[in-house]
Design a protein around this motif. Structure first.
Motif, PDB file in Angstrom:
ATOM      1  N   ALA A   1       1.725  11.827  10.946  1.00  0.00           N
ATOM      2  CA  ALA A   1       0.363  11.304  11.103  1.00  0.00           C
ATOM      3  C   ALA A   1      -0.446  11.578   9.837  1.00  0.00           C
ATOM      4  O   ALA A   1      -0.241  12.584   9.154  1.00  0.00           O
ATOM      5  CB  ALA A   1      -0.313  11.941  12.306  1.00  0.00           C
ATOM      6  N   LEU A   2      -1.379  10.687   9.537  1.00  0.00           N
ATOM      7  CA  LEU A   2      -2.250  10.891   8.392  1.00  0.00           C
ATOM      8  C   LEU A   2      -3.143  12.109   8.604  1.00  0.00           C
ATOM      9  O   LEU A   2      -3.687  12.306   9.683  1.00  0.00           O
ATOM     10  CB  LEU A   2      -3.126   9.655   8.161  1.00  0.00           C
ATOM     11  CG  LEU A   2      -2.469   8.439   7.500  1.00  0.00           C
ATOM     12  CD1 LEU A   2      -3.440   7.265   7.478  1.00  0.00           C
ATOM     13  CD2 LEU A   2      -2.011   8.771   6.080  1.00  0.00           C
ATOM     14  N   LYS A   3      -3.298  12.904   7.568  1.00  0.00           N
ATOM     15  CA  LYS A   3      -4.160  14.078   7.662  1.00  0.00           C
ATOM     16  C   LYS A   3      -5.638  13.685   7.573  1.00  0.00           C
ATOM     17  O   LYS A   3      -6.498  14.382   8.106  1.00  0.00           O
ATOM     18  CB  LYS A   3      -3.840  15.057   6.529  1.00  0.00           C
ATOM     19  CG  LYS A   3      -2.450  15.657   6.589  1.00  0.00           C
ATOM     20  CD  LYS A   3      -2.225  16.570   5.383  1.00  0.00           C
ATOM     21  CE  LYS A   3      -0.839  17.163   5.372  1.00  0.00           C
ATOM     22  NZ  LYS A   3      -0.599  17.999   4.158  1.00  0.00           N
ATOM     23  N   GLY A   4      -5.925  12.597   6.868  1.00  0.00           N
ATOM     24  CA  GLY A   4      -7.305  12.152   6.696  1.00  0.00           C
ATOM     25  C   GLY A   4      -7.428  10.664   6.931  1.00  0.00           C
ATOM     26  O   GLY A   4      -6.525  10.023   7.479  1.00  0.00           O
ATOM     27  N   ASP A   5      -8.563  10.097   6.503  1.00  0.00           N
ATOM     28  CA  ASP A   5      -8.743   8.657   6.703  1.00  0.00           C
ATOM     29  C   ASP A   5      -7.815   7.884   5.775  1.00  0.00           C
ATOM     30  O   ASP A   5      -7.390   8.374   4.727  1.00  0.00           O
ATOM     31  CB  ASP A   5     -10.199   8.258   6.474  1.00  0.00           C
ATOM     32  CG  ASP A   5     -10.612   8.345   5.022  1.00  0.00           C
ATOM     33  OD1 ASP A   5     -10.470   7.338   4.312  1.00  0.00           O
ATOM     34  OD2 ASP A   5     -11.043   9.432   4.591  1.00  0.00           O
ATOM     35  N   LEU A   6      -7.491   6.662   6.162  1.00  0.00           N
ATOM     36  CA  LEU A   6      -6.468   5.875   5.472  1.00  0.00           C
ATOM     37  C   LEU A   6      -6.836   5.615   4.019  1.00  0.00           C
ATOM     38  O   LEU A   6      -6.022   5.817   3.113  1.00  0.00           O
ATOM     39  CB  LEU A   6      -6.235   4.560   6.211  1.00  0.00           C
ATOM     40  CG  LEU A   6      -5.081   3.687   5.696  1.00  0.00           C
ATOM     41  CD1 LEU A   6      -4.389   2.983   6.840  1.00  0.00           C
ATOM     42  CD2 LEU A   6      -5.565   2.651   4.681  1.00  0.00           C
ATOM     43  N   PHE A   7      -8.073   5.192   3.757  1.00  0.00           N
ATOM     44  CA  PHE A   7      -8.450   4.821   2.398  1.00  0.00           C
ATOM     45  C   PHE A   7      -8.259   5.978   1.427  1.00  0.00           C
ATOM     46  O   PHE A   7      -7.681   5.821   0.354  1.00  0.00           O
ATOM     47  CB  PHE A   7      -9.896   4.324   2.376  1.00  0.00           C
ATOM     48  CG  PHE A   7     -10.372   3.965   0.999  1.00  0.00           C
ATOM     49  CD1 PHE A   7      -9.823   2.888   0.309  1.00  0.00           C
ATOM     50  CD2 PHE A   7     -11.382   4.693   0.369  1.00  0.00           C
ATOM     51  CE1 PHE A   7     -10.255   2.555  -0.971  1.00  0.00           C
ATOM     52  CE2 PHE A   7     -11.820   4.364  -0.901  1.00  0.00           C
ATOM     53  CZ  PHE A   7     -11.255   3.297  -1.571  1.00  0.00           C
ATOM     54  N   ARG A   8      -8.724   7.166   1.809  1.00  0.00           N
ATOM     55  CA  ARG A   8      -8.631   8.313   0.912  1.00  0.00           C
ATOM     56  C   ARG A   8      -7.242   8.947   0.898  1.00  0.00           C
ATOM     57  O   ARG A   8      -7.009   9.917   0.174  1.00  0.00           O
ATOM     58  CB  ARG A   8      -9.705   9.340   1.269  1.00  0.00           C
ATOM     59  CG  ARG A   8     -11.096   8.880   0.884  1.00  0.00           C
ATOM     60  CD  ARG A   8     -12.186   9.860   1.277  1.00  0.00           C
ATOM     61  NE  ARG A   8     -13.484   9.392   0.838  1.00  0.00           N
ATOM     62  CZ  ARG A   8     -14.205   8.478   1.466  1.00  0.00           C
ATOM     63  NH1 ARG A   8     -13.750   7.932   2.597  1.00  0.00           N
ATOM     64  NH2 ARG A   8     -15.381   8.098   1.000  1.00  0.00           N
ATOM     65  N   SER A   9      -6.330   8.409   1.686  1.00  0.00           N
ATOM     66  CA  SER A   9      -4.948   8.872   1.671  1.00  0.00           C
ATOM     67  C   SER A   9      -4.075   8.022   0.758  1.00  0.00           C
ATOM     68  O   SER A   9      -2.933   8.383   0.481  1.00  0.00           O
ATOM     69  CB  SER A   9      -4.361   8.847   3.090  1.00  0.00           C
ATOM     70  OG  SER A   9      -5.102   9.657   3.967  1.00  0.00           O
ATOM     71  N   LEU A  10      -4.606   6.909   0.280  1.00  0.00           N
ATOM     72  CA  LEU A  10      -3.829   5.981  -0.529  1.00  0.00           C
ATOM     73  C   LEU A  10      -3.711   6.452  -1.972  1.00  0.00           C
ATOM     74  O   LEU A  10      -4.668   6.928  -2.575  1.00  0.00           O
ATOM     75  CB  LEU A  10      -4.451   4.585  -0.506  1.00  0.00           C
ATOM     76  CG  LEU A  10      -4.320   3.801   0.806  1.00  0.00           C
ATOM     77  CD1 LEU A  10      -5.189   2.548   0.750  1.00  0.00           C
ATOM     78  CD2 LEU A  10      -2.864   3.422   1.060  1.00  0.00           C
TER      79      LEU A  10
ATOM     80  N   PHE B   1       0.840  -1.194   0.000  1.00  0.00           N
ATOM     81  CA  PHE B   1       0.000   0.000   0.000  1.00  0.00           C
ATOM     82  C   PHE B   1       0.880   1.251   0.000  1.00  0.00           C
ATOM     83  O   PHE B   1       1.788   1.383   0.818  1.00  0.00           O
ATOM     84  CB  PHE B   1      -0.916  -0.010   1.224  1.00  0.00           C
ATOM     85  CG  PHE B   1      -1.852  -1.195   1.261  1.00  0.00           C
ATOM     86  CD1 PHE B   1      -3.174  -1.061   0.871  1.00  0.00           C
ATOM     87  CD2 PHE B   1      -1.398  -2.450   1.663  1.00  0.00           C
ATOM     88  CE1 PHE B   1      -4.031  -2.153   0.879  1.00  0.00           C
ATOM     89  CE2 PHE B   1      -2.247  -3.547   1.670  1.00  0.00           C
ATOM     90  CZ  PHE B   1      -3.562  -3.392   1.274  1.00  0.00           C
ATOM     91  N   PHE B   2       0.559   2.184  -0.913  1.00  0.00           N
ATOM     92  CA  PHE B   2       1.365   3.383  -1.082  1.00  0.00           C
ATOM     93  C   PHE B   2       0.478   4.626  -0.986  1.00  0.00           C
ATOM     94  O   PHE B   2      -0.645   4.646  -1.488  1.00  0.00           O
ATOM     95  CB  PHE B   2       2.090   3.347  -2.427  1.00  0.00           C
ATOM     96  CG  PHE B   2       2.999   2.159  -2.574  1.00  0.00           C
ATOM     97  CD1 PHE B   2       4.284   2.180  -2.055  1.00  0.00           C
ATOM     98  CD2 PHE B   2       2.549   0.996  -3.184  1.00  0.00           C
ATOM     99  CE1 PHE B   2       5.118   1.072  -2.157  1.00  0.00           C
ATOM    100  CE2 PHE B   2       3.368  -0.116  -3.295  1.00  0.00           C
ATOM    101  CZ  PHE B   2       4.655  -0.075  -2.780  1.00  0.00           C
ATOM    102  N   PHE B   3       1.022   5.668  -0.354  1.00  0.00           N
ATOM    103  CA  PHE B   3       0.250   6.857  -0.018  1.00  0.00           C
ATOM    104  C   PHE B   3       0.570   8.027  -0.942  1.00  0.00           C
ATOM    105  O   PHE B   3       1.636   8.090  -1.553  1.00  0.00           O
ATOM    106  CB  PHE B   3       0.529   7.256   1.434  1.00  0.00           C
ATOM    107  CG  PHE B   3      -0.018   6.268   2.431  1.00  0.00           C
ATOM    108  CD1 PHE B   3      -1.273   6.451   2.990  1.00  0.00           C
ATOM    109  CD2 PHE B   3       0.717   5.150   2.800  1.00  0.00           C
ATOM    110  CE1 PHE B   3      -1.787   5.535   3.904  1.00  0.00           C
ATOM    111  CE2 PHE B   3       0.210   4.229   3.702  1.00  0.00           C
ATOM    112  CZ  PHE B   3      -1.045   4.424   4.255  1.00  0.00           C
ATOM    113  N   GLU B   4      -0.368   8.987  -0.996  1.00  0.00           N
ATOM    114  CA  GLU B   4      -0.126  10.245  -1.675  1.00  0.00           C
ATOM    115  C   GLU B   4       0.958  11.019  -0.929  1.00  0.00           C
ATOM    116  O   GLU B   4       1.109  10.879   0.291  1.00  0.00           O
ATOM    117  CB  GLU B   4      -1.411  11.085  -1.729  1.00  0.00           C
ATOM    118  CG  GLU B   4      -2.513  10.500  -2.599  1.00  0.00           C
ATOM    119  CD  GLU B   4      -2.235  10.646  -4.084  1.00  0.00           C
ATOM    120  OE1 GLU B   4      -1.245  11.318  -4.452  1.00  0.00           O
ATOM    121  OE2 GLU B   4      -2.992  10.067  -4.882  1.00  0.00           O
TER     122      GLU B   4
END
Length: 275
Positions: free
Chosen positions: A82-91, A70-73
Motif C-alpha cells: 500500500a502507498l505510504k502517502g498520497d499518490l502524487f507525492r509518491s511518484l 507512471f513510476f513510483f519512488e
C-alpha cells in the motif's frame, strides 16, 4: 561550428538560463498534476531506480516507450504493497512518450527556441525518442546514482543527447544535477538491454567505475535548459529540503545511428519525429 557547439564539445554540457518562461514551466507542472490525478493505480505500482532497475523492470516499464506511464519512488510502498502517502507525492516520474502523446508536452518539447538550439548544435535532424517529467518531491525525491544517458539509449555510434529543463529552481538542498566539465571524454561503461526473458540487464562495456571527483553542482533557476552529452556522467542527491525540484527531460538520437533491437526502450522508428 557555433560557439555553443564548441562549448558543448569541450564541456559535455551546456547551462542555458531563461530558456523557457516561468509560465511555460508552470503549465507543464500543472499538466503533470492533472495527468497524475487522472491516473488510477491498479495493483502494485511500477518503481523506477537508476541503479537497480533490473530488479523492478516489468511489462509496464518495458511497454512505456509508446505510452504515458507512471513510476513510483522506491520507498513509496509499505510492506503490504500500500502507498505510504498520497499518490502524487509518491511518484518519481511520468514517462516515456509525453512529448508525442500529450499536446502540452509536445508544444514544450518542440518549442521555437529548442529548434534554434538544436540547429546551432548540428542536431536539427535528431529524433525525440524519450521524455520524462521528474518530480523530485520534497523530502521524498530519491537519489539518482551517477550514470551516463547513453547507457539507457544506446546507439552505434553513440549519439544520445539529453535536454533537461528546470521547471523549478534546482539547488543542492533539493537535489540539483552534478557534472564535471569535460567528463564526457570517457568510455561508455554499460548499456541497459532486454534480457529476452521479460526482464532487463546491464551489459558491461568497460569495468572502470564512474568517478564523481571534480563534479560541480549545477544550481539553476526555473526555466533553465541543461544540455547533456550521452556519455557525460552525472547524478543528483536526494531532496532533503521542503521544496520540490520538478524537471522535464527529453532525449534524442541521430536517425542514421543503429538502435539495437534489445535496447530496453523500443519505439516504432517510423513514428519518431524531430524538433
Amino acid at each position: 561550428m557555433s560557439s555553443l557547439a564548441a562549448q558543448f564539445e569541450r564541456d559535455g554540457f551546456l547551462v542555458l538560463p531563461d530558456f523557457h518562461p516561468a509560465a511555460a514551466c508552470r503549465e507543464l507542472m500543472e499538466r503533470g498534476r492533472h495527468l497524475s490525478e487522472n491516473y488510477r493505480l491498479d495493483g502494485k505500482g511500477s518503481v523506477f531506480q537508476t541503479s537497480e532497475q533490473t530488479k523492478t523492470s516489468d511489462a509496464y516499464f518495458l511497454e512505456s516507450g509508446e505510452r504515458i506511464s507512471f513510476f513510483f519512488e522506491k520507498d513509496a510502498f509499505d510492506e503490504t504493497g500500500a502507498l505510504k502517502g498520497d499518490l502524487f507525492r509518491s511518484l518519481n516520474k511520468i514517462g516515456h512518450a509525453l512529448h508525442d502523446l500529450d499536446p502540452v508536452f509536445d508544444r514544450f518539447s518542440r518549442s521555437p527556441q529548442l529548434k534554434v538550439l538544436s540547429a546551432s548544435l548540428g542536431m536539427q535532424d535528431h529524433l525525440l525518442i524519450q521524455s520524462m517529467l521528474i518530480f523530485k518531491h520534497a523530502r521524498i525525491g530519491g537519489v539518482v546514482d551517477v550514470h551516463q544517458d547513453s547507457t539507457f539509449l544506446y546507439t552505434e555510434p553513440d549519439s544520445c543527447v539529453g535536454f533537461w529543463f528546470a521547471l523549478e529552481d534546482a539547488t543542492i538542498e533539493n537535489g540539483c544535477l552534478w557534472a564535471k566539465p569535460g567528463g564526457h571524454r570517457t568510455s561508455l561503461r554499460s548499456r541497459f538491454a532486454r534480457d529476452g526473458k521479460g526482464g532487463t540487464r546491464f551489459l558491461e562495456l568497460d569495468p572502470a567505475p564512474l568517478e564523481t571527483d571534480g563534479m560541480q553542482a549545477l544550481e539553476v533557476k526555473q526555466g533553465t535548459c541543461i544540455v547533456l552529452h550521452g556519455r557525460l556522467p552525472h547524478f543528483s542527491q536526494p531532496n532533503t529540503s521542503g521544496k520540490s525540484r520538478q524537471a522535464y527531460a527529453i532525449h534524442t538520437i541521430d536517425p542514421t545511428a543503429h538502435y539495437p533491437m534489445d535496447n530496453w526502450l523500443q519505439r516504432d522508428r517510423r513514428a519518431l519525429k524531430g524538433f
